[in-house]
Design a protein around this motif. Sequence first.
Motif, short mmCIF file in Angstrom:
data_model
loop_
_atom_site.label_atom_id
_atom_site.label_comp_id
_atom_site.label_asym_id
_atom_site.label_seq_id
_atom_site.Cartn_x
_atom_site.Cartn_y
_atom_site.Cartn_z
N LYS A 125 0.84 -1.21 0.00
CA LYS A 125 0.00 0.00 0.00
C LYS A 125 0.88 1.26 0.00
O LYS A 125 0.62 2.20 -0.74
CB LYS A 125 -0.92 -0.02 1.21
CG LYS A 125 -1.87 1.13 1.28
CD LYS A 125 -2.78 1.02 2.50
CE LYS A 125 -3.67 2.23 2.63
NZ LYS A 125 -4.50 2.16 3.84
N GLU A 126 1.91 1.27 0.82
CA GLU A 126 2.81 2.43 0.89
C GLU A 126 3.57 2.62 -0.42
O GLU A 126 3.70 3.74 -0.91
CB GLU A 126 3.78 2.26 2.06
CG GLU A 126 4.77 3.39 2.21
CD GLU A 126 4.13 4.72 2.59
OE1 GLU A 126 4.78 5.76 2.35
OE2 GLU A 126 3.00 4.74 3.11
N HIS A 129 1.41 4.07 -3.12
CA HIS A 129 1.29 5.53 -2.94
C HIS A 129 2.56 6.25 -3.39
O HIS A 129 2.50 7.26 -4.10
CB HIS A 129 0.98 5.84 -1.48
CG HIS A 129 1.04 7.29 -1.14
ND1 HIS A 129 0.10 8.19 -1.56
CD2 HIS A 129 1.96 7.99 -0.43
CE1 HIS A 129 0.42 9.39 -1.13
NE2 HIS A 129 1.54 9.30 -0.44
N HIS A 132 2.96 6.22 -7.25
CA HIS A 132 1.80 6.70 -8.01
C HIS A 132 1.19 5.63 -8.91
O HIS A 132 0.97 5.85 -10.09
CB HIS A 132 2.15 7.94 -8.82
CG HIS A 132 2.79 9.01 -7.99
ND1 HIS A 132 2.09 9.74 -7.06
CD2 HIS A 132 4.07 9.46 -7.94
CE1 HIS A 132 2.92 10.60 -6.49
NE2 HIS A 132 4.12 10.45 -7.00
#
Length: 146
Positions: A125-126, A129, A132
């Motif tokens: 998930k990180e 992010h 992008h």
Amino acid sequence: MSKTKAKAKADEEDEAPAGGKKKLIIIVLVVVLVAAAAWWFLLRTPADAKAEPKPGEVIALEPIQVNLADGHYLSIGIALQEVEGGHGADGSKALDAVIGLYSGRDVNELVKPEVREELKKELKKEIDHLYHHEVMDVYLTSFVTQ
């Protein structure tokens, strides 16, 4: 005025409103067609946007050592699965995320498969992010604790 002239004049008056109605109908149809075309080209979600991204290159990063609690350490290696057409993800952001997520953890916690899987989901998930949405998955290539 003769009956013929009166009848012709009456016919012209009847045709005038019908001609106006035809113009109104044509204008409404044109407006509806333009609105439909605008929706089709501007607001409609293309089918490609709903499709899952295709896998691209896998970038394997060198394993790093992370300090754990009570003097233990973790040697962890990861690989990043880019989406097709990705721009060659720089691994420094991913390694920084690994250090932040795993540092200071208890070694007994990390040996549990369910904890390791949960941490991998958090890492994915990180990284999603940070890059992008250009990295579609994260693989653990090595995981050694001591």
